[in-house]
Design a protein around this motif. Sequence first.
Motif, PDB file in Angstrom:
ATOM      1  N   ASN A 242      27.472 -40.516  64.574  1.00  0.00           N
ATOM      2  CA  ASN A 242      28.230 -40.159  65.782  1.00  0.00           C
ATOM      3  C   ASN A 242      28.805 -41.394  66.483  1.00  0.00           C
ATOM      4  OD1 ASN A 242      27.200 -37.728  65.040  1.00  0.00           O
ATOM      5  ND2 ASN A 242      26.552 -37.140  67.089  1.00  0.00           N
ATOM      6  N   ILE A 243      29.492 -42.192  65.727  1.00  0.00           N
ATOM      7  CA  ILE A 243      30.063 -43.396  66.317  1.00  0.00           C
ATOM      8  C   ILE A 243      31.369 -43.046  67.017  1.00  0.00           C
ATOM      9  CG2 ILE A 243      30.952 -45.724  65.839  1.00  0.00           C
ATOM     10  CD1 ILE A 243      29.041 -45.643  63.375  1.00  0.00           C
ATOM     11  N   SER A 244      31.470 -43.476  68.222  1.00  0.00           N
ATOM     12  CA  SER A 244      32.712 -43.222  68.958  1.00  0.00           C
ATOM     13  C   SER A 244      33.081 -44.460  69.753  1.00  0.00           C
ATOM     14  CB  SER A 244      32.547 -42.016  69.875  1.00  0.00           C
ATOM     15  OG  SER A 244      31.538 -42.274  70.806  1.00  0.00           O
ATOM     16  N   VAL A 245      34.349 -44.534  70.085  1.00  0.00           N
ATOM     17  CA  VAL A 245      34.855 -45.700  70.802  1.00  0.00           C
ATOM     18  C   VAL A 245      35.580 -45.217  72.043  1.00  0.00           C
ATOM     19  CG1 VAL A 245      36.427 -47.657  70.672  1.00  0.00           C
ATOM     20  CG2 VAL A 245      35.135 -46.985  68.664  1.00  0.00           C
ATOM     21  N   SER A 246      35.301 -45.874  73.141  1.00  0.00           N
ATOM     22  CA  SER A 246      36.059 -45.517  74.332  1.00  0.00           C
ATOM     23  C   SER A 246      36.603 -46.800  74.960  1.00  0.00           C
ATOM     24  CB  SER A 246      35.181 -44.756  75.318  1.00  0.00           C
ATOM     25  OG  SER A 246      34.063 -45.532  75.649  1.00  0.00           O
TER      26      SER A 246
END
Length: 378
Positions: A242-246
Amino acid sequence: MACVTPISVLLILSFFQCKTLFSTILASGQEDIKDALRLHNILWATKNDSRVILSWSNNLTKEETRKYTVKYILIYKFFNTTKEKKERLEEKEKIIHLKLHSGFNAKVKTQLFAKETEDIIKESDWTEFTYKAPAVYIQNLSCIIYNISFFNCTWNIKAEAPEDIQIFTSYRHVGKVFACQKYIKNARKKNIGCNMREIHFQPSRKINLNITVRNLKNGSRGLSYYKAFTPQTIEKLNPPINISVSLENRSIKIHWKPPPTIGSARKKCFLYQVKITDHKIVNVTAENYKYSFHKPEKKCAAQVRVKKEICIANKIWSEWSEPVFIHDEKTVDILLLSLSLLCSLVFLGGLMIYACRRYRCLEVITTNKNKKRYAQHL
Ligand SMILES: *[C@@H]1O[C@H](CO)[C@@H](O)[C@H](O)[C@H]1NC(C)=O
Ligand SMILES: *[C@@H]1O[C@H](CO)[C@@H](O)[C@H](O)[C@H]1NC(C)=O
Ligand SMILES: *[C@@H]1O[C@H](CO)[C@@H](O)[C@H](O)[C@H]1NC(C)=O
Ligand SMILES: *[C@@H]1O[C@H](CO)[C@@H](O)[C@H](O)[C@H]1NC(C)=O
Ligand SMILES: *[C@@H]1O[C@H](CO)[C@@H](O)[C@H](O)[C@H]1NC(C)=O
Ligand SMILES: *[C@@H]1O[C@H](CO)[C@@H](O)[C@H](O)[C@H]1NC(C)=O
Ligand SMILES: *[C@@H]1O[C@H](CO)[C@@H](O)[C@H](O)[C@H]1NC(C)=O
Ligand SMILES: *[C@@H]1O[C@H](CO)[C@@H](O)[C@H](O)[C@H]1NC(C)=O
Ligand SMILES: *[C@@H]1O[C@H](CO)[C@@H](O)[C@H](O)[C@H]1NC(C)=O
Ligand SMILES: *[C@@H]1O[C@H](CO)[C@@H](O)[C@H](O)[C@H]1NC(C)=O
Ligand SMILES: *[C@@H]1O[C@H](CO)[C@@H](O)[C@H](O)[C@H]1NC(C)=O
């Protein structure tokens, strides 16, 4: 005579006490005393399957044994290794697990200590011993647990191994014995590894691997070697999930979650590494990493990997996660990118094929039509 001996012993003892207080440099003097004190070790070994029981004794009198605390210093080193193991023991034996070693060099010395003060009274010379096991034909055994329930072991067969050997493996875990499910073979059809799956590991219970080298020609039972592993220490985790970037102001924040594991999943067990294109790899213990940039960079990719560190000693890093691309203002997942590329390729290809077909089709139709027309004319 009867009264002379105790006096000389006393003298010698007091000399020894003084001497050890200072140092053991007085080597020549020490030798004389050792002789006078008649300390002599004998070492022998008995083999018990893959274990060797190294035993020793000395000719201390009963009186001496009663009067002093007797301790033994054991130093041993397996053949072709560099690390010496040193132990101070009160027992007169030591069980040595050979694993895949073909023998060891050992030496023992006896030390007598005063019961009350624990000062060293005297010590013997080193007595050396070499144990040579039958030739071991395998080396570089290593095992790994991955994806929760998969287990791989691999080993090399030494060049000097006879042609007719084959290697079999099984393991014992929580009291049950399991045979290898699928052997990995080399070009000469020798087993050089084993793949196992759907295993339920008890993270704190040992896996006892049994590797048996059998000579197929003479049908003997073969020689078995054993090595124990603690599952948690050989677990290769899956990459973080669940890698996410913000994007926050002028910084990028990457978030992730730990992968599933067979052992403890407490937050503090995991150590992460974050790799951002062209930047140094950083160690992170939190489940996110904030990366500030001053100049907006064109495009970079972020990847994360993980291993256990604090709760358990484990040297094996997971693979890096799939890169997550960071663009100026928006993020694009590589999967999406490659998928759309693939889609457009497929679409283009399809279009071309379609065009070709259609063209030929038209050709066929027109010729058919002509034929039909021709037939109608007849
Ligand atoms: C102990 O062994 C040494 C060497 O063999 C010998 O000289 C000495 O007399 C022995 N002492 C006793 C008490 O048996
Ligand atoms: C080997 O060790 C086992 C377990 O400690 C013991 O029961 C057995 O008697 C030993 N065999 C020999 C030959 O010493
Ligand atoms: C390993 O050690 C043994 C005994 O010391 C020696 O005979 C042998 O040549 C060594 N083997 C290698 C590969 O170094
Ligand atoms: C296998 O072990 C030997 C000696 O233990 C070592 O020299 C060699 O580099 C190892 N090979 C691999 C592939 O790890
Ligand atoms: C990991 O395990 C899951 C569930 O057992 C399985 O569906 C998946 O194919 C495995 N992945 C790999 C790479 O073996
Ligand atoms: C385990 O063995 C299989 C088959 O040889 C191989 O495809 C896989 O990459 C291995 N996995 C690990 C983590 O070494
Ligand atoms: C190890 O495996 C061999 C071959 O299957 C077997 O003969 C031997 O008894 C096993 N050892 C133990 C301790 O189970
Ligand atoms: C089988 O052959 C090997 C070497 O080829 C030998 O070391 C071993 O003693 C033999 N075993 C028997 C039971 O004959
Ligand atoms: C990961 O993401 C999936 C889908 O968005 C979600 O169902 C799952 O609960 C998440 N896992 C964790 C550990 O947050
Ligand atoms: C963005 O920066 C401003 C001022 O520098 C700050 O007030 C604000 O809280 C920041 N926003 C976030 C989401 O960090
Ligand atoms: C990151 O952690 C690993 C594993 O503990 C360590 O070997 C390495 O030196 C660390 N790197 C930095 C930059 O602290």
